[in-house]
Design a protein around this motif. Structure first.
Motif, short mmCIF file in Angstrom:
data_model
loop_
_atom_site.label_atom_id
_atom_site.label_comp_id
_atom_site.label_asym_id
_atom_site.label_seq_id
_atom_site.Cartn_x
_atom_site.Cartn_y
_atom_site.Cartn_z
N ASN A 1 0.14 8.92 8.24
CA ASN A 1 -1.20 8.37 8.02
C ASN A 1 -2.21 9.02 8.95
OD1 ASN A 1 -0.32 6.54 6.14
ND2 ASN A 1 -0.08 4.88 7.60
N VAL B 1 -3.19 3.02 -0.46
CA VAL B 1 -3.40 4.28 0.25
C VAL B 1 -4.82 4.79 0.09
CG1 VAL B 1 -2.62 6.66 0.41
CG2 VAL B 1 -0.96 4.86 0.02
N GLY C 1 -8.74 0.71 6.98
CA GLY C 1 -7.54 0.95 6.19
C GLY C 1 -7.12 -0.33 5.49
N THR D 1 -1.36 1.72 5.75
CA THR D 1 -2.26 2.84 6.02
C THR D 1 -2.65 2.92 7.49
OG1 THR D 1 -4.12 1.42 5.51
CG2 THR D 1 -3.28 2.79 3.74
N ILE E 1 -7.77 4.90 2.65
CA ILE E 1 -7.91 5.93 3.68
C ILE E 1 -9.25 6.65 3.52
CG2 ILE E 1 -6.98 8.16 4.44
CD1 ILE E 1 -4.21 6.99 4.24
N ARG F 1 0.06 10.02 -0.07
CA ARG F 1 -0.84 10.30 1.05
C ARG F 1 -1.35 11.74 1.01
NH1 ARG F 1 2.13 6.19 2.13
NH2 ARG F 1 1.46 4.56 3.58
N ASN G 1 3.31 5.98 10.00
CA ASN G 1 2.00 5.91 10.64
C ASN G 1 1.56 7.27 11.17
OD1 ASN G 1 3.69 3.24 11.47
ND2 ASN G 1 1.65 2.79 10.71
#
Lengths: 443, 324, 315
Positions: free
Chosen positions: C97, C174, C256, C261, C177, B9, C94
């Protein structure tokens, strides 16, 4: 589980988020109520599905929380042995998520549809069942079930779980002490209710309140009664081959009124029905304040902690009685496993989800019931699920799917609900309610 | 969550940011080139390009598509002229939705602005003004979903036993029986509006309070010497002086109210006569599969804003004249 | 349905400014009213906070106010919602995220809006006003209507007949995103451009003229003159956009790639939509979601107000 936990804490610690500091020491998960049986842990049982290194299958469903965990557990060895990663997503907005994703070209590989009617909207994008899935389904389920996974003579989706809806909850010991018999016909049910009322206990507990969905427990009542007037009538009704305000349907609503609108029957009075939360609707049975509560098999999980749900326990359920002699019917619910992708990994997953192995495993990972003929009901983790699975896997039982899930959303998830509320509140007669609902049926 | 998920991420974040910087540098270089040649049209294009591209793709095209869809049937297969509009203006539920929306866009901006103004005036110059302001401002930072959860715990209803909703507990303390607030029409509409007002008053307070500080003391002093009463000063001096701030607040709250979706979704799902346009549009298009009707509701929503747009445009023209 | 009348206090309130109000008005009534509003505005959030610290069984059984008579306190629920591997837990993922989504989701639109607003306020070209009005109007397009077309652009690409202008993006996991960043940027642009344009138009003409006469190009003026002057506005619009992105419920879940995500607010919306089994964990989950924007908001309140005022109040 504890390994992931430690990694999580490590991740949290490195992530510089102040919040993460909160207590990484503690709680182990609540003990889950079941486990994967030994035969499902053996990779030899998964060889037929092949091996797919690094492939991912996405599944979208409306099942969430503990139930979702138990489902994921049931396919964990399938993932391990085949190399397929199943990415399950439980959505609280299933209908709209499906619509947006499918129309936006981003459909999940597999969807678990709780409403066959909704699945039909996506027929153009669905991948029909392969011959293998087809034969697994034919082996596993009765014709009644398969028709709900079929659109225009093409079979798409075998069921996942099956729920028995025509249940009436009662206290076995209360019945035994007073010498009451479980009724087998509608007339017996009414005379039993009269007798209980005469003995000074309110025969029925009813609660329709469910937030935005208030009224839905009422639709189940009407469906149960229409179904027992005749399966043909039921099919015509849910398919709108007869209008909603057909005299036979109005008569069925009137019949439900013999119980629901009867001041002598309802604990707390009929005017409390629409404001009593359905989750707590039957609790008064435990205090001996009322005798019966109509609610589906899943209600077994909703009793307060410490309640024994068993034939010889605090509460149990009997089947909603038949109106015509010789009938053997059950109103059901469940999900259907439909695919939007025809890759081999998806095909393997579909085959697995239709297999006896999966259904048997899932039955043992937590409270669940299924209509798959191949399972042993005795494997269910709770007595009520065992009872439900016995009925659902019995080929002699005629099953029909919950009608409000088959009707268009404007009716089944809207006007039918509000109609039931207005009806029990005494604002409208059976006929007015039926007229209103008929008018809301989209052309 | 494990370490690799974390690096995934944040790695993506880093790559994304670097890519963005590169794009911006390239754009800047282009602008510089164009500037040197002194071609203002070209410079403007470079400056406007990214924003206009995004807007065309993500808003203009969908808006056009929506308008077209509103003339088609549920599944988009048949051209039905104005049938959907006929439905919106005749179906009892749709009409209820329109009535509710009308009430929302009148009541919420009016009450939020009025309460914000009163509160701003009351706390002006008071000791602890900043704390007062912060307390009321706080809800603005909370999401609609979060606010809905907060207020569910206020409205929560239980038929018997201990209440867990504050309002019903108060009712019970007064000896009455609890009320199922959110299921009781038409009161439930007002209770949902309360949630949005709760969020927006802070915004109104902060903007209006700052505007109040800009009112010259001399004017007020002069009015006082002329013998004006406090009420007269408030209405004839204070309010006119901050008129434009009041308008900005009202318009901003108006647009937010019109687009309101989450609160209704999370609290009642639009049932029990609480549906509003922005939510019904979603419900029709995404839950009930009536694309045409959903699009029609969206078009009605555009139309409701047209007067505000016209007002803003006239405002802009006027200012431009003044500037000359 | 009756329309609530405005509180009577309106008609009795005097003008503003410190000392005066106390002299002109019954000070007690004013105080009571102000304190009353402050309390009513604070109690709901305080109630949620207290609930989030109570054991789940207590939350189910009694209201949060009973906490004061019978305090029992636990961090267990927070621990569950943040770290549990079960569904309904693990919000830490989350939360991350949300952070990853929010940062570019703020920077990109604010930058683009600043460029556009400059062109709309200081570069002369034909159709400028029309373009500005068009962008202003786009504020009212409900983003729900844009979900499907935009999603289909990402997943199917863009083609006119057989001519492919843009292939499908083919993002997975991912990477999806990125789509969320772009979607948020698009939806945030109209308001950001509107506010920034209001602000930039108010910049003193003589400063700009002087820079022009010194031979500065538009890009130089933008970088060396305008940007430093509009920093407060950028800050306030950034905060606005931050709140919007952080608190968004639809965009993140739509663009997402599934649960991995999903941002925090989307998960929260799911939990709130159905008052199902996990509802006793809602207070803790909700508090995790709202604490960050609340802190940011309170700490940066001053910038928020300053920028917004300069930009909008004069307009």
């Amino acid at each position: 589980m504890s390994k992931t936990r430690r990694l999580m804490c490590l991740a949290a610690a490195t992530s510089a988020l102040a919040l993460a500091a909160a207590a990484c020491g503690a709680p182990e998960e609540e003990e889950s109520r079941g486990e994967v049986p030994a035969e499902a842990e053996d990779c030899a049982n998964y060889e037929q599905y092949g091996s797919f290194d690094g492939e991912t299958v996405s599944i979208l469903g409306s099942i969430r929380d503990a139930e979702a965990d138990e489902m994921v557990e049931a396919w964990s060895f399938f993932e391990e042995c085949t190399g397929i990663t199943i990415d399950y997503e439980g959505s609280g907005e299933f209908e709209s998520d499906m619509k947006v994703r499918v129309d936006g070209g981003n459909a999940p590989d597999i969807a678990l549809f709780p409403q066959p009617g909704l699945m039909e909207n996506f027929a153009d994008d669905l991948v029909p069942a392969s011959d293998e899935v087809n034969s697994l389904a034919t082996e596993g389920w009765s014709e009644d079930w398969l028709q709900y996974g079929t659109i225009d003579d093409t079979f798409y989706a075998p069921p996942n779980s099956g729920n028995a809806k025509s249940f009436i909850w009662y206290s076995p010991s209360f019945f035994a002490d007073a010498g009451y018999e479980v009724p087998a016909t509608w007339d017996e049910l009414i005379s039993l209710s009269d007798q209980i009322a005469a003995d000074g206990v309110m025969p029925w507990c009813v609660g329709f309140e469910s937030g935005g969905a208030t009224g839905w427990p009422g639709t189940d009542w009407i469906e149960d009664i229409v179904l027992r007037e005749g399966t043909d009538l039921y099919d015509q009704w849910v398919n709108h081959e007869i209008p909603f305000n057909d005299p036979q349907i109005v008569a069925a609503i009137e019949k439900a009124g013999e119980v629901l609108l009867n001041e002598d029957y309802i604990y707390g009075g009929t005017d409390t029905i629409s404001s009593t939360p359905f989750q707590e609707g039957g609790y008064a049975i435990l205090d001996g304040e009322c005798a019966m509560h109509r609610q589906a098999s899943f209600y077994g999980a909703m009793w307060p902690g410490g309640t024994t749900v068993a034939e010889d326990g605090d509460v149990f359920a009997f089947r909603f009685p038949e109106s015509n002699e010789g009938d053997n019917t059950m109103l059901v619910g469940g999900e259907f496993v439909a695919a939007f992708n025809d890759s081999e990994a998806v095909e393997a997953t579909r085959q697995f989800l239709a297999s006896e192995l999966y259904h048997n495993t899932r039955l043992q990972t937590g409270p669940w019931s299924t209509a798959h003929q191949g399972v042993d009901p005795a494997n269910a983790t709770t007595p009520i699920n065992e009872f439900a699975t016995e009925i659902l896997t019995d080929p002699a039982v005629t099953v029909r799917f919950d009608g409000s899930d088959l009707m268009p959303g404007e009716v089944g998830a809207s006007s039918f609900w509000t109609g039931m509320v207005q009806w029990v509140d005494g604002e409208k007669t059976s006929e007015q309610v039926a007229d209103d609902i008929e008018n809301s049926w989209p052309n | 969550m494990n370490v690799s998920q974390l690096t995934d991420r944040f790695g993506l974040l880093a790559v994304g940011l670097i890519a963005f910087v590169v794009v911006m540098l390239a754009l800047y270089g282009l602008a510089e080139l164009a500037s040197r040649r002194n071609r203002s049209r070209l410079v403007a294009s470079v400056f406007l390009f990214p924003a206009v591209l995004f807007l065309l793709l993500g808003l203009v095209y969908p808006a056009v598509r929506t308008i077209v869809m509103s003339f088609y049937s549920s599944d988009g297969s048949r051209f039905v002229w104005l049938d959907n509009y006929g439905w919106a203006l005749s179906d009892p539920d749709a009409v209820q939705t329109l009535i509710n929306t009308a009430l929302w866009i009148i009541i919420v901006p009016a009450l939020s602005t009025a309460l914000g103004l009163v509160y701003a005036v009351l706390i002006d110059g008071r000791r602890g003004e900043r704390t007062y302001k912060a307390l009321v401002f706080l809800p603005m930072g909370i999401s609609f979903v979060g606010a809905s959860i907060i207020w569910k715990f206020i409205y929560q209803y239980k038929a018997t036993g201990n209440q867990i909703g504050l309002m019903n507990q108060v009712v019970v303390w007064f000896g009455a029986s609890p009320i199922n607030w959110l299921n009781t029409f038409p009161m439930n509409n007002l209770l949902l509006m309360v949630v949005l007002i709760w969020i927006e008053v802070g915004f109104a307070t902060v903007v209006l309070s700052a505007a109040l500080k800009g009112v010259p003391l001399e004017i007020i002093e002069a009015a006082r010497i002329d013998g004006a009463s406090p009420a007269q000063i408030f209405w004839r001096v204070t309010v006119p002086s901050i008129r434009s701030a009041i308008v900005v607040v009202a318009v901003t709250v108006f647009i937010a109210t019109l687009k309101l979706f989450d609160i209704v979704r999370a609290m009642t799902g639009g049932h029990h006569g609480t549906d509003v346009l922005a939510h019904n549009m979603w419900d029709q298009a995404f839950r009930l599969g009536n694309d045409g009707r959903g699009a029609t509701m969206a078009v009605l929503l555009f139309l409701l804003v047209v007067p505000v747009v016209i007002y803003q445009v006239r405002n802009m023209r006027r200012q431009e004249l003044e500037a000359r | 349905m009756s329309v609530k009348t405005e509180p009577e206090a309106v008609s009795t309130i005097g003008e503003s400014r410190g000392e005066r109000i106390r002299r002109l008005l019954s000070s007690r009534l004013a105080s009571a009213f102000a304190v009353g509003i402050a309390l009513i505005w604070t109690i709901p959030t305080a109630g949620l906070f207290i609930s989030s610290l109570r054991p789940e069984d207590d939350i189910r059984a009694t209201g949060w106010w009973t906490f004061f008579g019978d305090p029992s306190f636990t961090l267990e629920t927070y621990n569950y919602v943040l770290y549990s591997t079960s569904q309904g837990g693990g919000l830490i993922r989350n939360l991350i995220n949300t952070v990853v989504i929010t940062i570019p989701g703020v920077i990109i639109p604010v930058t683009f809006a600043a460029l556009a607003a400059y062109a709309l306020s200081w570069i002369q070209f034909k159709g400028r006003n029309l373009l500005y009005i068009g962008i202003f109007t786009l504020q009212v397009v409900p983003l729900q209507m844009a979900l499907i077309p935009l999603l289909s652009f990402f997943s199917k690409g863009l083609a006119i007949g057989p001519l492919t202008l843009m292939p499908a993006w083919q993002l997975t996991g991912v990477q999806t995103i990125v789509q969320v960043w772009i979607a948020h940027s698009i939806f945030g642009l109209p308001l950001a451009i509107y506010l920034l344009h209001n602000f930039m138009r108010e910049l003193p003409t003589d400063v700009m003229e002087a820079a022009r006469i010194d031979g500065a190009s538009h890009s130089q003026i933008f970088r060396k003159v305008v940007l430093p002057l509009v920093t407060p506005a950028l800050a306030s619009i950034g905060i606005f956009q931050f709140l919007w992105v952080w608190n968004d419920f639809l965009v993140g879940r739509t663009f997402g790639g599934g649960e991995a995500t999903r941002p925090l607010t989307a998960v929260l919306g799911d939990m709130a939509g159905t008052w199902g089994f996990g509802w006793t964990r809602l207070p803790a989950a909700a508090f995790v979601a709202i604490i960050v924007p609340l802190l940011v908001f309170l700490l940066l309140q001053r910038y928020f107000v300053r920028g917004l005022l300069a930009g909008s109040v004069k307009g």
